[in-house]
Write a protein that holds these residues in place. Structure first.
Motif, short mmCIF file in Angstrom:
data_model
loop_
_atom_site.label_atom_id
_atom_site.label_comp_id
_atom_site.label_asym_id
_atom_site.label_seq_id
_atom_site.Cartn_x
_atom_site.Cartn_y
_atom_site.Cartn_z
N THR A 169 -21.35 47.58 13.68
CA THR A 169 -20.37 48.49 14.26
C THR A 169 -18.99 47.85 14.21
OG1 THR A 169 -22.05 49.35 15.76
CG2 THR A 169 -19.75 49.76 16.34
N PRO A 170 -17.96 48.58 13.77
CA PRO A 170 -16.62 48.00 13.69
C PRO A 170 -16.19 47.36 15.01
CG PRO A 170 -16.65 50.16 12.66
CD PRO A 170 -18.00 49.98 13.32
N ALA A 171 -15.47 46.26 14.89
CA ALA A 171 -15.00 45.57 16.08
C ALA A 171 -14.06 46.47 16.88
CB ALA A 171 -14.28 44.28 15.68
N PRO A 172 -14.12 46.39 18.20
CA PRO A 172 -13.25 47.24 19.03
C PRO A 172 -11.78 46.87 18.82
CG PRO A 172 -14.35 45.59 20.37
CD PRO A 172 -14.98 45.52 19.01
N GLY A 173 -10.93 47.85 18.90
CA GLY A 173 -9.50 47.59 18.74
C GLY A 173 -8.75 48.89 18.87
N PRO A 174 -7.43 48.80 19.09
CA PRO A 174 -6.64 50.02 19.29
C PRO A 174 -6.56 50.89 18.03
CG PRO A 174 -5.23 48.08 19.13
CD PRO A 174 -6.63 47.59 19.24
N ASP A 175 -6.55 50.28 16.86
CA ASP A 175 -6.41 51.04 15.62
C ASP A 175 -7.06 50.26 14.49
OD1 ASP A 175 -5.77 52.70 13.57
OD2 ASP A 175 -3.61 52.43 13.69
N PRO A 176 -8.39 50.39 14.30
CA PRO A 176 -9.08 49.61 13.25
C PRO A 176 -8.51 49.86 11.86
CG PRO A 176 -10.65 50.66 14.74
CD PRO A 176 -9.31 51.23 15.07
N SER A 177 -8.03 51.09 11.59
CA SER A 177 -7.50 51.38 10.26
C SER A 177 -6.23 50.59 10.00
CB SER A 177 -7.23 52.88 10.12
OG SER A 177 -6.24 53.31 11.04
N ARG A 178 -5.47 50.26 11.05
CA ARG A 178 -4.25 49.48 10.88
C ARG A 178 -4.60 48.08 10.35
NH1 ARG A 178 0.79 49.00 9.29
NH2 ARG A 178 1.97 47.39 10.37
N GLY A 179 -5.68 47.51 10.85
CA GLY A 179 -6.09 46.20 10.36
C GLY A 179 -6.43 46.23 8.89
N ARG A 180 -7.07 47.30 8.46
CA ARG A 180 -7.41 47.41 7.04
C ARG A 180 -6.17 47.58 6.19
NH1 ARG A 180 -11.24 51.95 4.08
NH2 ARG A 180 -10.75 51.30 1.96
N ARG A 181 -5.22 48.41 6.65
CA ARG A 181 -3.99 48.59 5.88
C ARG A 181 -3.21 47.28 5.77
NH1 ARG A 181 -3.84 53.45 8.93
NH2 ARG A 181 -2.29 52.57 10.34
N LEU A 182 -3.20 46.50 6.84
CA LEU A 182 -2.52 45.21 6.80
C LEU A 182 -3.20 44.26 5.81
CD1 LEU A 182 -1.65 44.52 10.54
CD2 LEU A 182 -0.04 44.76 8.66
N ALA A 183 -4.54 44.26 5.82
CA ALA A 183 -5.27 43.41 4.88
C ALA A 183 -4.98 43.81 3.43
CB ALA A 183 -6.77 43.47 5.17
N GLU A 184 -4.96 45.11 3.18
CA GLU A 184 -4.67 45.60 1.83
C GLU A 184 -3.25 45.22 1.41
OE1 GLU A 184 -5.40 49.73 2.38
OE2 GLU A 184 -7.54 49.59 1.86
N ALA A 185 -2.30 45.38 2.34
CA ALA A 185 -0.91 45.05 2.03
C ALA A 185 -0.73 43.55 1.82
CB ALA A 185 0.01 45.54 3.15
N PHE A 186 -1.42 42.74 2.62
CA PHE A 186 -1.35 41.28 2.48
C PHE A 186 -1.87 40.87 1.10
CE2 PHE A 186 -2.85 36.97 2.80
CZ PHE A 186 -2.00 36.33 3.68
N LEU A 187 -2.98 41.45 0.68
CA LEU A 187 -3.55 41.12 -0.63
C LEU A 187 -2.63 41.57 -1.75
CD1 LEU A 187 -5.85 40.07 -2.39
CD2 LEU A 187 -6.97 42.30 -2.13
N ALA A 188 -2.08 42.77 -1.64
CA ALA A 188 -1.19 43.29 -2.69
C ALA A 188 0.05 42.42 -2.83
CB ALA A 188 -0.80 44.73 -2.37
N ALA A 189 0.63 42.02 -1.71
CA ALA A 189 1.83 41.18 -1.76
C ALA A 189 1.53 39.81 -2.35
CB ALA A 189 2.42 41.03 -0.36
N THR A 190 0.36 39.27 -2.02
CA THR A 190 -0.02 37.97 -2.56
C THR A 190 -0.25 38.05 -4.06
OG1 THR A 190 -1.08 37.41 -0.44
CG2 THR A 190 -1.64 36.05 -2.35
N ARG A 191 -0.95 39.08 -4.51
CA ARG A 191 -1.21 39.23 -5.95
C ARG A 191 0.08 39.45 -6.73
NH1 ARG A 191 -6.53 43.14 -6.74
NH2 ARG A 191 -8.12 41.59 -6.18
#
Length: 297
Positions: A169-191
């Motif tokens: 089950t996804p970890a509790p948090g105010p906005d789980p989708s925000r964490g995913r968008r940040l991870a995607e953006a972090f990876l894109a910027a690094t690449r």
């Protein structure tokens, strides 16, 4: 047979790659399958495409079983930035040599690094049942005999693998989708080597902790500040090609998995819509304790 094998080659490579997690090994599997197919009597084969898929799947199953029995990781020494070298053509139609790292990275992106990590945790029978049924719509009536199981047992294996891919089950948090968008953006910027974009994702007081196996180093690494952490991330562009977004214990993060073998994980803590902490894990014992799942399963 030569003409049909060439016609189905992309499909057969896709099957082999998902079964094995490595283009180099997938090409080896196609070579073996080609030799078997070219010597077989196919006069009574009604569905040649399905028959070739079965041949490739059986070859891959044997390779997975051999890998597990020997306890070897044949690409362990290669690392994420290793070159395959030109190699020699295998003789199968359309084969011009070994894949290069860029092609390997593109293929991994098309499948999903997190999914490749999940597949690597499955037993050979689970992997075959899941790959053939869920990804290529092969019926369980055909899968069962390949693994010496009933169709119902094959269905259970695929279901078990599917649950593994979905994770906890996804970890509790105010906005789980925000964490995913940040991870995607972090990876894109690094690449892309986009330093400014990366800094905007990081909290000004962000901290990064990396265990001793990441570099490796004699002591764990601790960095603080958005600029310092962003500079460190820019040094990992080579690793980023084999990295994808994944669920790490139910929360969005990044998993580096060259050839489908998990090597490094980045876990993020998000505060005020920015990344405030990054925990970089590479020690094998710590990696084994993590549950990796597909972010968009």
């Amino acid at each position: 047979m030569t003409e049909r094998f060439e016609q189905d080659r992309s499909h057969l490579r896709a099957v082999a790659y998902r079964m094995l997690g490595s283009l180099s090994e997938a090409e080896d599997a196609l070579q073996d399958a080609w030799l078997r197919a070219s010597r077989a009597d196919i006069g009574e084969v009604e569905n040649l495409g399905g028959w070739l898929t079965t041949v490739v799947a059986r070859v891959c199953l044997n390779m997975l079983r051999t890998r597990r029995t020997r306890g070897e990781d044949p690409l362990e020494a290669a690392g994420p930035d290793a070159e395959f070298g030109p190699g020699a053509p295998t003789g199968a139609p359309g084969d011009t040599g070994r894949p290069d790292p860029e092609r390997e990275a593109v293929m991994a992106d098309s499948v999903g690094h997190a999914l490749l990590v999940v597949l690597d945790t499955l037993s050979p029978a689970e992997r075959l049942a899941f790959v053939l049924h869920d990804m290529f719509a092969v019926p369980f009536d055909e899968i069962g005999p390949m693994i010496e199981r009933t169709p119902a047992a094959a269905r259970q294996l695929a279901s078990r693998a599917r649950r593994r891919a979905r994770g906890a089950t996804p970890a509790p948090g105010p906005d789980p989708s925000r964490g995913r968008r940040l991870a995607e953006a972090f990876l894109a910027a690094t690449r892309d080597g986009d330093f400014e974009a990366l800094v905007t994702l990081l909290h000004p007081d962000v901290v990064l902790r990396a265990d001793k196996a990441v570099v490796p180093s004699a002591e764990p690494i601790f960095l603080g500040g958005a600029v310092t952490v962003a500079k460190a991330a820019m040094a990992a562009v080579g690793r980023a090609r084999f990295t994808g977004v994944a669920l790490i214990d139910g929360a969005a993060g990044l998993a580096m998995a060259p050839f489908g073998r998990l090597r490094v994980v980045l876990r993020f803590t998000v505060v005020d819509g920015m990344i405030s902490e990054i925990d970089v894990v590479a020690e094998p014992d710590r990696l084994r304790e993590l549950e990796i799942a597909v972010a968009d399963a």
